[in-house]
Design a protein around this motif. Structure first.
Motif, mmCIF file in Angstrom:
data_model
loop_
_atom_site.group_PDB
_atom_site.id
_atom_site.type_symbol
_atom_site.label_atom_id
_atom_site.label_comp_id
_atom_site.label_asym_id
_atom_site.label_seq_id
_atom_site.Cartn_x
_atom_site.Cartn_y
_atom_site.Cartn_z
ATOM 1 N N UNK A 153 81.069 73.526 30.119
ATOM 2 C CA UNK A 153 80.951 72.856 28.825
ATOM 3 C C UNK A 153 79.576 72.220 28.625
ATOM 4 N N UNK A 154 78.712 72.338 29.624
ATOM 5 C CA UNK A 154 77.401 71.680 29.586
ATOM 6 C C UNK A 154 76.493 72.318 28.541
ATOM 7 N N UNK A 155 75.547 71.520 28.078
ATOM 8 C CA UNK A 155 74.499 72.024 27.179
ATOM 9 C C UNK A 155 73.455 72.701 28.045
ATOM 10 N N UNK A 156 73.088 73.924 27.675
ATOM 11 C CA UNK A 156 72.066 74.668 28.400
ATOM 12 C C UNK A 156 70.719 74.435 27.738
ATOM 13 N N UNK A 157 69.748 74.032 28.538
ATOM 14 C CA UNK A 157 68.391 73.819 28.046
ATOM 15 C C UNK A 157 67.534 74.996 28.472
ATOM 16 N N UNK A 158 66.691 75.520 27.580
ATOM 17 C CA UNK A 158 65.907 76.708 27.913
ATOM 18 C C UNK A 158 64.758 76.447 28.894
ATOM 19 N N UNK A 159 64.299 75.200 28.968
ATOM 20 C CA UNK A 159 63.209 74.887 29.901
ATOM 21 C C UNK A 159 63.554 73.631 30.707
ATOM 22 N N UNK A 160 62.930 73.534 31.854
ATOM 23 C CA UNK A 160 63.121 72.355 32.700
ATOM 24 C C UNK A 160 62.622 71.109 31.980
ATOM 25 N N UNK B 216 76.308 67.429 27.370
ATOM 26 C CA UNK B 216 76.819 68.500 26.507
ATOM 27 C C UNK B 216 76.487 68.161 25.062
ATOM 28 N N UNK B 217 76.731 69.105 24.186
ATOM 29 C CA UNK B 217 76.562 68.876 22.749
ATOM 30 C C UNK B 217 77.838 68.239 22.220
ATOM 31 N N UNK B 218 77.711 67.074 21.629
ATOM 32 C CA UNK B 218 78.864 66.391 21.047
ATOM 33 C C UNK B 218 79.165 66.978 19.668
ATOM 34 N N UNK B 219 80.353 66.702 19.168
ATOM 35 C CA UNK B 219 80.769 67.237 17.867
ATOM 36 C C UNK B 219 79.841 66.816 16.731
ATOM 37 N N UNK B 220 79.258 65.624 16.842
ATOM 38 C CA UNK B 220 78.376 65.138 15.777
ATOM 39 C C UNK B 220 76.932 65.620 15.933
ATOM 40 N N UNK B 221 76.693 66.514 16.927
ATOM 41 C CA UNK B 221 75.350 67.041 17.132
ATOM 42 C C UNK B 221 74.531 66.245 18.119
ATOM 43 N N UNK B 222 75.029 65.098 18.516
ATOM 44 C CA UNK B 222 74.338 64.274 19.500
ATOM 45 C C UNK B 222 74.657 64.806 20.905
ATOM 46 N N UNK B 223 74.232 64.088 21.910
ATOM 47 C CA UNK B 223 74.498 64.454 23.299
ATOM 48 C C UNK B 223 75.692 63.656 23.796
ATOM 49 N N UNK B 224 76.614 64.333 24.457
ATOM 50 C CA UNK B 224 77.786 63.691 25.043
ATOM 51 C C UNK B 224 77.893 64.051 26.507
ATOM 52 N N UNK B 225 79.067 63.801 27.091
ATOM 53 C CA UNK B 225 79.314 64.117 28.494
ATOM 54 C C UNK B 225 80.519 65.034 28.604
ATOM 55 N N UNK B 226 80.415 66.020 29.473
ATOM 56 C CA UNK B 226 81.501 66.960 29.722
ATOM 57 C C UNK B 226 81.851 66.925 31.204
ATOM 58 N N UNK B 227 83.143 67.099 31.529
ATOM 59 C CA UNK B 227 83.556 67.044 32.930
ATOM 60 C C UNK B 227 83.257 68.318 33.717
ATOM 61 N N UNK B 228 83.017 69.436 33.036
ATOM 62 C CA UNK B 228 82.813 70.708 33.717
ATOM 63 C C UNK B 228 81.516 71.366 33.289
ATOM 64 N N UNK B 229 80.901 72.082 34.221
ATOM 65 C CA UNK B 229 79.611 72.722 33.958
ATOM 66 C C UNK B 229 79.718 73.763 32.844
#
Length: 62
Positions: free
Chosen positions: A30-37, A15-28
């Motif tokens: 809240x996940x970060x969506x990527x436009x391409x594989x 997921x997107x973390x508050x600081x703009x980095x990548x974090x982990x979320x327990x539920x889909x």
């Protein structure tokens, strides 16, 4: 609907973390969506444990 990709690593999702980095979320939802594989694969290689999964999801068009 638009197709996007999320990365599942263990029981969590990248997921997107508050600081703009990548974090982990327990539920889909809240996940970060990527436009391409390819973008999801790059993020997974940098931030996920081995054995990650890239899932295809449909998201509402904005």
């Amino acid at each position: 609907m638009t197709t996007a990709y999320v990365v599942k690593t263990g029981e969590h999702f990248l997921c997107s973390a508050e600081d703009g980095d990548i974090g982990l979320a327990p539920e889909i939802k809240e996940a970060k969506y990527f436009p391409t594989h390819d973008e999801a694969e790059k993020a997974a290689n940098q931030h996920a444990d081995s054995g990650y999964e890239i899932l295809t999801v449909d998201v509402p068009a904005r």
